[in-house]
Design an enzyme around this catalytic site. Structure first.
Site, PDB file in Angstrom:
ATOM      1  N   MET A   1      10.311  41.068  23.260  1.00 30.68           N
ATOM      2  CA  MET A   1      10.630  42.005  24.333  1.00 30.68           C
ATOM      3  C   MET A   1      11.683  41.310  25.189  1.00 30.68           C
ATOM      4  O   MET A   1      11.409  40.809  26.286  1.00 30.68           O
ATOM      5  CB  MET A   1       9.360  42.350  25.126  1.00 30.68           C
ATOM      6  CG  MET A   1       8.428  43.249  24.328  1.00 30.68           C
ATOM      7  SD  MET A   1       6.750  43.284  24.942  1.00 30.68           S
ATOM      8  CE  MET A   1       6.086  41.867  24.082  1.00 30.68           C
TER       9      MET A   1
ATOM     10  N   HIS B   1       7.008  39.539  18.418  1.00 32.34           N
ATOM     11  CA  HIS B   1       7.486  40.768  19.066  1.00 32.34           C
ATOM     12  C   HIS B   1       8.366  40.345  20.235  1.00 32.34           C
ATOM     13  O   HIS B   1       7.873  39.882  21.260  1.00 32.34           O
ATOM     14  CB  HIS B   1       6.261  41.565  19.530  1.00 32.34           C
ATOM     15  CG  HIS B   1       6.585  42.791  20.311  1.00 32.34           C
ATOM     16  ND1 HIS B   1       5.635  43.459  21.067  1.00 32.34           N
ATOM     17  CD2 HIS B   1       7.734  43.491  20.464  1.00 32.34           C
ATOM     18  CE1 HIS B   1       6.199  44.502  21.639  1.00 32.34           C
ATOM     19  NE2 HIS B   1       7.469  44.543  21.301  1.00 32.34           N
TER      20      HIS B   1
ATOM     21  N   MET C   1       5.291  51.393  20.152  1.00 31.17           N
ATOM     22  CA  MET C   1       4.584  50.964  21.363  1.00 31.17           C
ATOM     23  C   MET C   1       3.753  52.135  21.878  1.00 31.17           C
ATOM     24  O   MET C   1       4.289  53.217  22.111  1.00 31.17           O
ATOM     25  CB  MET C   1       5.581  50.527  22.433  1.00 31.17           C
ATOM     26  CG  MET C   1       6.328  49.232  22.116  1.00 31.17           C
ATOM     27  SD  MET C   1       5.236  47.848  21.790  1.00 31.17           S
ATOM     28  CE  MET C   1       4.434  47.674  23.387  1.00 31.17           C
TER      29      MET C   1
ATOM     30  N   MET D   1       8.260  37.700  26.119  1.00 29.46           N
ATOM     31  CA  MET D   1       8.866  38.501  27.196  1.00 29.46           C
ATOM     32  C   MET D   1       9.807  37.603  27.996  1.00 29.46           C
ATOM     33  O   MET D   1       9.466  36.477  28.342  1.00 29.46           O
ATOM     34  CB  MET D   1       7.774  39.056  28.115  1.00 29.46           C
ATOM     35  CG  MET D   1       6.773  39.938  27.386  1.00 29.46           C
ATOM     36  SD  MET D   1       5.523  40.592  28.524  1.00 29.46           S
ATOM     37  CE  MET D   1       4.322  41.201  27.321  1.00 29.46           C
TER      38      MET D   1
ATOM     39  N   ASP E   1       1.008  49.161  18.893  1.00 28.00           N
ATOM     40  CA  ASP E   1       0.795  48.044  19.810  1.00 28.00           C
ATOM     41  C   ASP E   1       0.574  48.536  21.231  1.00 28.00           C
ATOM     42  O   ASP E   1       1.468  49.137  21.827  1.00 28.00           O
ATOM     43  CB  ASP E   1       2.070  47.177  19.756  1.00 28.00           C
ATOM     44  CG  ASP E   1       1.969  45.921  20.581  1.00 28.00           C
ATOM     45  OD1 ASP E   1       2.928  45.139  20.562  1.00 28.00           O
ATOM     46  OD2 ASP E   1       0.936  45.716  21.245  1.00 28.00           O
TER      47      ASP E   1
ATOM     48  N   SER F   1      -3.100  39.882  19.564  1.00 29.35           N
ATOM     49  CA  SER F   1      -2.074  39.404  20.495  1.00 29.35           C
ATOM     50  C   SER F   1      -2.785  38.505  21.491  1.00 29.35           C
ATOM     51  O   SER F   1      -3.700  38.958  22.176  1.00 29.35           O
ATOM     52  CB  SER F   1      -1.456  40.581  21.242  1.00 29.35           C
ATOM     53  OG  SER F   1      -0.934  40.121  22.495  1.00 29.35           O
TER      54      SER F   1
ATOM     55  N   ASP G   1       3.669  37.840  21.749  1.00 26.08           N
ATOM     56  CA  ASP G   1       4.377  38.748  22.672  1.00 26.08           C
ATOM     57  C   ASP G   1       5.344  37.954  23.539  1.00 26.08           C
ATOM     58  O   ASP G   1       4.958  37.353  24.529  1.00 26.08           O
ATOM     59  CB  ASP G   1       3.363  39.480  23.558  1.00 26.08           C
ATOM     60  CG  ASP G   1       2.759  40.656  22.840  1.00 26.08           C
ATOM     61  OD1 ASP G   1       1.531  40.834  22.901  1.00 26.08           O
ATOM     62  OD2 ASP G   1       3.526  41.404  22.213  1.00 26.08           O
TER      63      ASP G   1
ATOM     64  N   HIS H   1       0.010  37.898  16.598  1.00 24.25           N
ATOM     65  CA  HIS H   1       1.098  38.637  17.254  1.00 24.25           C
ATOM     66  C   HIS H   1       1.539  37.870  18.499  1.00 24.25           C
ATOM     67  O   HIS H   1       0.744  37.660  19.410  1.00 24.25           O
ATOM     68  CB  HIS H   1       0.584  40.024  17.638  1.00 24.25           C
ATOM     69  CG  HIS H   1       1.595  40.953  18.217  1.00 24.25           C
ATOM     70  ND1 HIS H   1       2.460  41.705  17.444  1.00 24.25           N
ATOM     71  CD2 HIS H   1       1.895  41.263  19.510  1.00 24.25           C
ATOM     72  CE1 HIS H   1       3.229  42.437  18.238  1.00 24.25           C
ATOM     73  NE2 HIS H   1       2.906  42.194  19.492  1.00 24.25           N
TER      74      HIS H   1
HETATM   75  C1  DX5 Z   1       2.600  44.694  25.606  1.00 26.30           C
HETATM   76  C2  DX5 Z   1       2.406  43.895  24.337  1.00 26.30           C
HETATM   77  C3  DX5 Z   1       1.134  44.249  23.619  1.00 26.30           C
HETATM   78  C4  DX5 Z   1      -0.058  44.001  24.452  1.00 26.30           C
HETATM   79  C5  DX5 Z   1      -1.305  44.439  23.738  1.00 26.30           C
HETATM   80  O1  DX5 Z   1       3.915  44.548  26.045  1.00 26.30           O
HETATM   81  O2  DX5 Z   1       3.460  44.171  23.443  1.00 26.30           O
HETATM   82  O3  DX5 Z   1       1.022  43.461  22.429  1.00 26.30           O
HETATM   83  O4  DX5 Z   1      -0.148  42.643  24.759  1.00 26.30           O
HETATM   84  O5  DX5 Z   1      -2.328  44.183  24.618  1.00 26.30           O
HETATM   85  P1  DX5 Z   1      -3.575  45.172  24.723  1.00 26.30           P
HETATM   86  O6  DX5 Z   1      -4.155  45.191  23.333  1.00 26.30           O
HETATM   87  O7  DX5 Z   1      -4.448  44.482  25.731  1.00 26.30           O
HETATM   88  O8  DX5 Z   1      -3.052  46.485  25.153  1.00 26.30           O
HETATM   89 ZN    ZN Z   2       3.355  43.225  21.283  1.00 27.07          ZN
END
Ligand code: DX5
Ligand code: ZN
Length: 215
Positions: free
Chosen positions: A64, A62, A133, A33, A171, A6, A31, A29
Site C-alpha cells: 500500500m 501487499h 479490498m 504501508m 482482504d 495478516s 501489509d 500476508h
Molecule cells: C488493510 C490491510 C488488511 C487488513 C486485514 O489495509 O490490507 O490486510 O490488515 O485486517 P483485518 O482482517 O483485521 O480486517
Molecule cells: Zn492487506
C-alpha cells in the site's frame, strides 16, 4: 480456500511466536504501508527479510505504497514470493507486472473499494492474482464491505469467459460470517488479521474461515 494471515494486528514484539501460532497457514500476508498511499506506516522489506530467516512459507506482500515499482527489487531480494501493488498507485501496471515476472515473483494487482473493477480488465491476462479490498486500505479491524461480493463475481466470470488463471484474493473484515460469503462468491484466498490474531486459538480461527463455524 487459502487463508493468508495478516499479522498487522499481531504482537510484533513476539512475531516469531505469532507466526508459529498460525501453523496451518501456508501463506503470510505482509501489509506494507508507506504513510503516503495510506496514512499509516507499518514496515518495509526488512521485516520480510527477518521473517524469511525463520519461515519458508509463501510471502504475499501487499504494497500500500506510492510508486510501488521502485521497491519491487528490494522485496524480491528480501525473500518475497509475490507482490501485490495497487492499480491506483501505478502509472504503468503492465510494466509493473512484467518487472515482477522478470524478478521471478508472482504479480498481483489490488483495487480499493471505490475503484471500478472493470479498470483491471487490461491487465487480467498477465496477473497471477487480483486483490479485492473489502475495506478501505490502511488499518486492520474494519468492517467488511459487502460491495466486494459483486466485484468477486465479476472477476470470476471474466476469468471463466476468457480462460484466464489469476487467483482472487479478498482482504479486510474477513471473519466467520464473511468468509463463507466470499468463498461462495468464488474467492480463492482470504486475508485475515484481527479475526485470527485476536483469538487465543489461532488454528481454530483459521479452520473456521476454511470450513465454517463448527456446529
Ligand atoms: C488493510 C490491510 C488488511 C487488513 C486485514 O489495509 O490490507 O490486510 O490488515 O485486517 P483485518 O482482517 O483485521 O480486517
Ligand atoms: Zn492487506
Amino acid at each position: 480456500m487459502i487463508v493468508a494471515p495478516s499479522f498487522l494486528t499481531a504482537d510484533m514484539h513476539r512475531l516469531e511466536a505469532e507466526i508459529a501460532s498460525v501453523r496451518s497457514a501456508e501463506w503470510l500476508h505482509f501489509d506494507v504501508m508507506d504513510g503516503q498511499f495510506v496514512p499509516a506506516v507499518t514496515y518495509d522489506q526488512r521485516l520480510v527479510e527477518t521473517v524469511r530467516g525463520y519461515s519458508d512459507r509463501y510471502f504475499d506482500c501487499h504494497l500500500m505504497t506510492e510508486k510501488p515499482e521502485a521497491s519491487f527489487a528490494v522485496y524480491a531480494g528480501a525473500g518475497a514470493d509475490a507482490i501485490t501493488f495497487h492499480l491506483e498507485a501505478s502509472q504503468d501496471p503492465a510494466a509493473g507486472i512484467a518487472l515482477l515476472h522478470a524478478l521471478g515473483l508472482k504479480a498481483g494487482l489490488a483495487i480499493k473499494p471505490a475503484t471500478p473493477v472493470e479498470r483491471l480488465a487490461p491487465f487480467l491476462a498477465d496477473v497471477d492474482l487480483v486483490l479485492v479490498m473489502s475495506v478501505e486500505p490502511g488499518k486492520g479491524g474494519q468492517k467488511f464491505m459487502v460491495e466486494a461480493l459483486d466485484r468477486i463475481a465479476w472477476l470470476v466470470s471474466f476469468r471463466a469467459e476468457r480462460g484466464l488463471g489469476y487467483l482472487i484474493e479478498v482482504d479486510g473484515g474477513i471473519n466467520g460470517t464473511t468468509a463463507p460469503l466470499v468463498r461462495r462468491a468464488g474467492a480463492d484466498v482470504v486475508v485475515a488479521g484481527s479475526f485470527i490474531f485476536n483469538r487465543n486459538d489461532r488454528e481454530a480461527a483459521i479452520a473456521e474461515l476454511v470450513h465454517g463455524r463448527p456446529d
